[in-house]
Design an enzyme around this catalytic site. Structure first.
Site, short mmCIF file in Angstrom:
data_model
loop_
_atom_site.label_atom_id
_atom_site.label_comp_id
_atom_site.label_asym_id
_atom_site.label_seq_id
_atom_site.Cartn_x
_atom_site.Cartn_y
_atom_site.Cartn_z
N CYS A 217 -2.02 -0.18 7.36
CA CYS A 217 -1.20 1.02 7.20
C CYS A 217 -1.17 1.86 8.47
O CYS A 217 -0.15 2.45 8.83
CB CYS A 217 -1.71 1.83 6.02
N HIS B 170 0.86 -1.18 0.00
CA HIS B 170 0.00 0.00 0.00
C HIS B 170 0.90 1.24 0.00
O HIS B 170 2.06 1.18 0.45
CB HIS B 170 -0.90 0.00 1.24
N GLU C 50 1.10 3.85 1.84
CA GLU C 50 1.66 4.27 3.13
C GLU C 50 2.83 3.38 3.53
O GLU C 50 3.85 3.85 4.04
CB GLU C 50 0.58 4.22 4.23
N CYS D 297 -5.68 2.12 5.89
CA CYS D 297 -6.37 0.92 6.34
C CYS D 297 -5.73 0.45 7.65
O CYS D 297 -4.71 0.99 8.07
CB CYS D 297 -6.30 -0.17 5.27
#
Lengths: 161, 161
Positions: free
Chosen positions: A91, A58, A60, A88
């Protein structure tokens, strides 16, 4: 943080949103993030899940890993994470482990859900007892389960994180 | 899953706990994990946070990344994650994103807390309103916040994950 510094962060957050949009045409998910220290960009990351075949890539996480490489430390204390969308649970916990000072995001989990992403679903799952999960997450008792922790606490050279 | 298959998983989980113990002497945290498909080991991972200067390099994340490389897919559907300790929120959400079938662990968040790790603290944090967090996690409204999602839904070549 002063108003001026926050205005700088707003400009950087707008840049992050633009990167998220550009990442779609580049074949990735619609997410981007950046790690900032004192108004300076330490790293940027975009979603690379499908391109790198890595479900943890992801934006991040990519930005956090890159920032740690840049500052040569596993701690990002003193840094801020800016993300195009609410992180999420993966993250957000990554940000906690990275000891980031603050997390600022533009879109939220509801916006992501409308675009077909599971961030909100996973947040909802975390709030329900695991007995209700469709994915079993279960403990198996083992006599030796805590042996690694005993080794850890007995190890003088251990490096906490 | 048959009792025989589960016995196989128990042996593999014991191996994982041994790897977690061995990782301490190797300079890592006391954690290990493995991804298994049909009784076969797809990948193994150990905690590499301090060695790789990567706060996301928990054993489960390392094992998931390695398994995805091995099967050349960002989905691990059909696989089981075995971990020496209850996955933290980052690792558990990683398992969800990886679409793993099941997660089985030996020690739990309380064992980890007694050894000085923050897994339980982060789980507790997730259950509290963010207004009570010492780390601010805040939305900043931007007019362009959902532009990346509009680009995504309009993009015919998008690859969902």
């Amino acid at each position: 943080m002063s108003a001026t510094a926050d205005e700088g962060l707003t400009d950087l957050l707008v840049d992050v949103v633009r990167r998220a949009e550009a990442n779609v045409a580049a074949g990735g998910g619609p997410f981007a993030a950046t790690v900032v220290r004192g108004g300076d960009v330490v790293s940027v990351g975009v979603n690379r899940v499908t391109r790198d075949l890595d479900p943890t890539a992801h934006a991040e996480v990519v930005a956090i890993r890159e920032a740690c490489r840049a500052v040569e430390d596993f701690s990002l204390a003193g840094c801020v994470l800016l993300s195009s969308c609410e992180p999420c649970p993966m993250c957000l916990a990554s940000a906690l482990w990275a000891r980031l000072d603050r997390v600022v995001y533009a879109a939220d989990r509801d916006d992501a859900a409308r675009a077909g992403f599971d961030d909100r679903e996973f947040y909802d799952l975390f709030e329900r007892p695991r007995t209700q999960w469709s994915v079993p997450v279960v403990q198996q008792q083992l006599p030796e389960a805590t042996v690694p922790f005993a080794a850890w606490t007995a190890h003088d050279g251990r490096r906490a994180y």
